[in-house]
Design a protein around this motif. Structure first.
Motif, PDB file in Angstrom:
ATOM      1  N   UNK A  31       1.074  -1.375  -0.116  1.00  0.00           N
ATOM      2  CA  UNK A  31       0.109  -0.068  -0.114  1.00  0.00           C
ATOM      3  C   UNK A  31       0.831   1.158  -0.104  1.00  0.00           C
ATOM      4  N   UNK A  32       2.214   1.333   0.346  1.00  0.00           N
ATOM      5  CA  UNK A  32       3.079   2.402   0.241  1.00  0.00           C
ATOM      6  C   UNK A  32       3.543   2.768  -1.157  1.00  0.00           C
ATOM      7  N   UNK A  33       4.244   3.780  -0.875  1.00  0.00           N
ATOM      8  CA  UNK A  33       4.916   4.262  -2.377  1.00  0.00           C
ATOM      9  C   UNK A  33       6.341   4.197  -2.290  1.00  0.00           C
ATOM     10  N   UNK A  34       6.950   4.217  -3.476  1.00  0.00           N
ATOM     11  CA  UNK A  34       8.346   3.904  -3.368  1.00  0.00           C
ATOM     12  C   UNK A  34       8.712   4.520  -4.976  1.00  0.00           C
ATOM     13  N   UNK A  35       9.912   5.241  -5.096  1.00  0.00           N
ATOM     14  CA  UNK A  35      10.356   5.809  -6.333  1.00  0.00           C
ATOM     15  C   UNK A  35      11.633   5.253  -6.761  1.00  0.00           C
ATOM     16  N   UNK A  36      11.688   4.616  -7.898  1.00  0.00           N
ATOM     17  CA  UNK A  36      12.853   4.346  -8.640  1.00  0.00           C
ATOM     18  C   UNK A  36      13.344   5.104  -9.573  1.00  0.00           C
ATOM     19  N   UNK A  37      14.713   5.261  -9.474  1.00  0.00           N
ATOM     20  CA  UNK A  37      15.262   6.024 -10.659  1.00  0.00           C
ATOM     21  C   UNK A  37      16.048   5.430 -11.508  1.00  0.00           C
ATOM     22  N   UNK A  38      16.469   5.689 -12.687  1.00  0.00           N
ATOM     23  CA  UNK A  38      17.564   5.148 -13.603  1.00  0.00           C
ATOM     24  C   UNK A  38      18.147   6.261 -14.195  1.00  0.00           C
ATOM     25  N   UNK A  39      19.480   6.346 -13.889  1.00  0.00           N
ATOM     26  CA  UNK A  39      20.525   7.295 -14.411  1.00  0.00           C
ATOM     27  C   UNK A  39      21.011   6.672 -15.715  1.00  0.00           C
ATOM     28  N   UNK A  40      21.075   7.509 -16.727  1.00  0.00           N
ATOM     29  CA  UNK A  40      21.403   7.314 -17.967  1.00  0.00           C
ATOM     30  C   UNK A  40      22.814   8.028 -18.405  1.00  0.00           C
ATOM     31  N   UNK A  41      23.736   7.339 -19.161  1.00  0.00           N
ATOM     32  CA  UNK A  41      24.973   8.071 -19.510  1.00  0.00           C
ATOM     33  C   UNK A  41      25.711   7.339 -20.530  1.00  0.00           C
ATOM     34  N   UNK A  42      26.431   8.163 -21.167  1.00  0.00           N
ATOM     35  CA  UNK A  42      27.269   7.471 -22.365  1.00  0.00           C
ATOM     36  C   UNK A  42      26.808   7.768 -23.789  1.00  0.00           C
ATOM     37  N   UNK A  43      25.660   8.005 -24.190  1.00  0.00           N
ATOM     38  CA  UNK A  43      25.236   8.497 -25.479  1.00  0.00           C
ATOM     39  C   UNK A  43      23.792   9.656 -25.265  1.00  0.00           C
ATOM     40  N   UNK A  44      23.440   9.866 -26.503  1.00  0.00           N
ATOM     41  CA  UNK A  44      22.603  10.996 -26.345  1.00  0.00           C
ATOM     42  C   UNK A  44      21.113  10.483 -25.734  1.00  0.00           C
ATOM     43  N   UNK A  45      20.787  11.053 -24.751  1.00  0.00           N
ATOM     44  CA  UNK A  45      19.490  10.602 -23.772  1.00  0.00           C
ATOM     45  C   UNK A  45      18.303  10.753 -24.716  1.00  0.00           C
ATOM     46  N   UNK A  46      18.302  11.739 -25.452  1.00  0.00           N
ATOM     47  CA  UNK A  46      16.897  12.097 -26.113  1.00  0.00           C
ATOM     48  C   UNK A  46      16.716  11.212 -27.356  1.00  0.00           C
ATOM     49  N   UNK A  47      17.660  10.271 -27.885  1.00  0.00           N
ATOM     50  CA  UNK A  47      17.457   9.213 -28.864  1.00  0.00           C
ATOM     51  C   UNK A  47      16.841   7.844 -28.453  1.00  0.00           C
ATOM     52  N   UNK A  48      16.681   7.772 -27.017  1.00  0.00           N
ATOM     53  CA  UNK A  48      16.496   6.465 -26.340  1.00  0.00           C
ATOM     54  C   UNK A  48      14.999   6.474 -25.928  1.00  0.00           C
ATOM     55  N   UNK A  49      14.365   5.116 -26.064  1.00  0.00           N
ATOM     56  CA  UNK A  49      13.200   4.774 -24.980  1.00  0.00           C
ATOM     57  C   UNK A  49      13.975   4.144 -24.016  1.00  0.00           C
ATOM     58  N   UNK A  50      13.337   4.512 -22.744  1.00  0.00           N
ATOM     59  CA  UNK A  50      13.994   3.790 -21.571  1.00  0.00           C
ATOM     60  C   UNK A  50      12.844   2.965 -20.637  1.00  0.00           C
ATOM     61  N   UNK A  51      13.053   1.917 -20.509  1.00  0.00           N
ATOM     62  CA  UNK A  51      11.943   1.016 -19.973  1.00  0.00           C
ATOM     63  C   UNK A  51      12.339   0.480 -18.662  1.00  0.00           C
ATOM     64  N   UNK A  52      11.378  -0.123 -17.973  1.00  0.00           N
ATOM     65  CA  UNK A  52      11.369  -0.737 -16.831  1.00  0.00           C
ATOM     66  C   UNK A  52      10.809  -2.285 -16.909  1.00  0.00           C
ATOM     67  N   UNK A  53      11.694  -3.188 -16.609  1.00  0.00           N
ATOM     68  CA  UNK A  53      11.187  -4.434 -16.334  1.00  0.00           C
ATOM     69  C   UNK A  53      11.685  -4.830 -14.963  1.00  0.00           C
ATOM     70  N   UNK A  54      10.986  -6.100 -14.568  1.00  0.00           N
ATOM     71  CA  UNK A  54      10.954  -6.713 -13.317  1.00  0.00           C
ATOM     72  C   UNK A  54      10.985  -8.255 -13.299  1.00  0.00           C
ATOM     73  N   UNK A  55      11.869  -8.867 -12.462  1.00  0.00           N
ATOM     74  CA  UNK A  55      12.029 -10.137 -12.585  1.00  0.00           C
ATOM     75  C   UNK A  55      12.231 -11.071 -11.168  1.00  0.00           C
ATOM     76  N   UNK A  56      11.478 -12.302 -11.171  1.00  0.00           N
ATOM     77  CA  UNK A  56      11.483 -12.707  -9.583  1.00  0.00           C
ATOM     78  C   UNK A  56      12.113 -14.107 -10.158  1.00  0.00           C
TER      79      UNK A  56
END
Length: 121
Positions: free
Chosen positions: A15-40
């Motif tokens: 029921x609570x909240x949490x914020x995840x962050x993904x830091x991007x580096x190395x190439x032009x950020x604006x060219x990319x789609x960034x996605x989140x996946x999860x796995x158990x």
């Protein structure tokens, strides 16, 4: 080469909240789609959310209406606000990047190392 670094995982009650962050580096950020996946353990990697260069957001059915993804082009980060969390949200969360949106993890070119999110019921 793109480098991705996740942060913000942890242990929270349902029921609570949490914020995840993904830091991007190395190439032009604006060219990319960034996605989140999860796995158990023992399960296939699951698409969670993605955001493209035009800030169009995409969500998996399991999180639609509860999670919100956003990007900051100045900071080169993609955040995911996780609200109304459930025990079923427990997983390792990964961010990934590619040029074109896809829900298939195998099509993503670059991956972070992941961050553990645990939701206690």
């Amino acid at each position: 080469q793109v480098q991705l670094q996740e942060s913000g995982g942890g242990l929270e009650q349902a029921g609570g909240s949490l914020r995840l962050s993904c830091a991007f580096s190395g190439r032009t950020f604006g060219h990319y789609v960034v996605a989140w996946f999860r796995q158990t353990p023992g399960k296939e990697r699951q698409f969670v959310a993605a955001i493209d260069w035009a800030t169009k957001a995409y969500y998996g059915e399991a999180v639609k209406g509860r999670f919100n993804i956003s990007r900051d082009d100045d900071l080169k980060t993609v955040d995911m606000q996780m609200n109304g969390r459930k025990a079923g949200d427990t997983a390792v969360y990964y961010c990934a990047a590619r040029y074109v949106f896809s829900t298939h993890g195998s099509s993503y070119d670059f991956w972070g190392r992941g961050t553990q999110v645990t939701v206690s019921s």
